[in-house]
Scaffold this active site. Structure first.
Site, PDB file in Angstrom:
ATOM      1  N   GLY A  63       0.815  -1.019   0.079  1.00  0.00           N
ATOM      2  CA  GLY A  63       0.084   0.208   0.055  1.00  0.00           C
ATOM      3  C   GLY A  63       0.961   1.253   0.113  1.00  0.00           C
TER       4      GLY A  63
ATOM      5  CG  ASP B 257      -0.529   0.705  -4.450  1.00  0.00           C
ATOM      6  OD1 ASP B 257      -0.689   1.267  -3.281  1.00  0.00           O
ATOM      7  OD2 ASP B 257      -1.589   0.868  -5.118  1.00  0.00           O
TER       8      ASP B 257
ATOM      9  CG  HIS C  48      -6.959   2.212  16.229  1.00  0.00           C
ATOM     10  ND1 HIS C  48      -6.358   3.393  16.593  1.00  0.00           N
ATOM     11  CD2 HIS C  48      -7.007   2.462  14.809  1.00  0.00           C
ATOM     12  CE1 HIS C  48      -6.217   4.306  15.560  1.00  0.00           C
ATOM     13  NE2 HIS C  48      -6.674   3.625  14.515  1.00  0.00           N
TER      14      HIS C  48
END
Ligand SMILES: NC(=O)C1=CN([C@@H]2O[C@H](COP(=O)(O)OP(=O)(O)OC[C@H]3O[C@@H](n4cnc5c(N)ncnc54)[C@H](O)[C@@H]3O)[C@@H](O)[C@H]2O)C=CC1
Ligand SMILES: O=C([O-])CC(=O)C(=O)O
Length: 311
Positions: A7, A32, A175
């Site tokens: 990514g 990516d 989170h």
């Protein structure tokens, strides 16, 4: 030491930049699926080497995992970020498939790697990575607490009107906007409890601002944040690669710690060359224990949504 970042978007590229600039690794591969995108980001970062003074080799790859072979650490930031008004949890449908496939591909070429999961909803994606790969629990680390802690300390420093690096504090739990637990009771200004300087109301506001820290930035930017997330990943990767044994709250698989089982959730961890080397048991008070149990319930219920992906 070689790091792969899957990514090459906002968080992935920022993290690569921080790792190179701070000379944390000798080699970085950005990967990516967008044709030429990772190559472009890698070339751009490489061209800062002489002005910023590093020699890290930074290369890019369009979905060719053979270039990632032999990575010591792999960071997964692939997937979609949220837009204003969304929760991280709403990303699960798209990101689960991406994260699972990426983890499989990575392990074909780096079977001994430590995986740092960043894609959201991060606790759920960390659990998915652990369950789908079957790797030992010390080698799967979800990054969230380092970032949430950095936001907590920033808001505390603003409330105290003191330098951020004179403030200590930790955020544990999930989170998520409602699952994070900023430990205001244990936060200090150079070792002095912050409660000596801030009122109960002021501390409650710092905690509330911290919990929605990511949502606030998403509202301002139109997509989620990347500078602090990228820097937080670099901080974590540094502790692994350079065996610093820093105490960093990370989302890891718990087996009895903090009274929880079979989830990945943020707890204070010693992070070194073996990944998660120890989970540190902080003595929580009753109110904090209740918050942690509630957070764990919410994180656990998200894992149910993975059933079809894990079959
Ligand atoms: N854990 C944390 O503390 C944080 C997590 N995040 C999460 O990190 C993720 C990435 O965020 P951004 O970088 O802002 O998004 P972004 O959209 O800028 O970058 C994501 C990149 O992933 C790539 N990608 C998508 N599918 C892929 C695949 N199968 N293989 C390889 N690459 C693929 C895209 O082409 C894109 O370049 C999001 O899920 C976001 O919610 C973001 C900030 C903090
Ligand atoms: O808020 C988001 O969606 C991205 C993230 O996890 C963060 O910045 O804490």
């Amino acid at each position: 030491m070689k790091v792969t970042i899957v990514g090459a978007g906002n968080v992935g590229a920022t993290c690569a930049d921080a790792i190179a600039y701070r000379r944390i690794a000798s080699e970085i591969v950005l990967l990516d699926i967008r044709e030429g995108f990772a190559e472009g980001k890698a070339l751009d970062i490489s061209q800062t080497a002489t002005t910023l003074g590093f020699n890290t080799k930074v290369t890019g790859s369009t979905n060719d995992y053979s270039k990632t072979a032999g990575s010591d650490v792999v960071v997964i930031t692939s997937g979609i970020p949220r837009k204003p008004g969304m929760t991280r949890e709403e990303l699960i449908g798209i990101n689960a498939g991406i994260v699972k496939t990426v983890a499989e591909n990575v392990l074909k070429f780096s079977p001994d790697t430590i995986i740092v999961v960043v894609s959201n909803p991060m606790d759920t994606m960390t659990y998915l990575t652990l369950k789908s790969t079957g790797l030992p629990k010390n080698r799967i680390i979800g990054m969230g607490g380092a970032l949430d802690g950095s936001r907590f300390k920033t808001y505390l420093s603003q409330a105290l009107d003191k330098p951020a690096n004179d403030v200590q504090g930790m955020v544990i739990g999930g989170h998520g906007d409602t699952t994070m637990i900023p430990l205001t009771r244990l936060a200090t200004y150079n070792g002095i409890p912050v409660s000596q300087f801030l009122s109960v109301e002021e501390l409650a506001k710092v905690a509330a601002d911290t919990m929605v820290g990511g949502a606030t930035l998403t509202g301002l930017l139109g997509t989620s944040a990347w500078y602090a997330p990228g820097a937080s990943v670099a901080y974590l990767v540094d502790s692994i690669l350079n065996d610093q044994k820093k105490l960093i709250p990370c989302s890891v698989f718990v087996e009895g710690e903090y009274g929880q089982n079979d989830i990945c959730i943020g707890v204070p961890c010693v992070i070194g060359k073996n990944g998660v080397e120890k989970i540190v048991d902080i003595q929580l008070n009753d109110a904090e224990k209740t918050l942690f149990a509630k957070s764990a319930d919410a994180v656990r219920s998200m894992n149910d949504a993975l059933k079809s992906v894990l079959e």
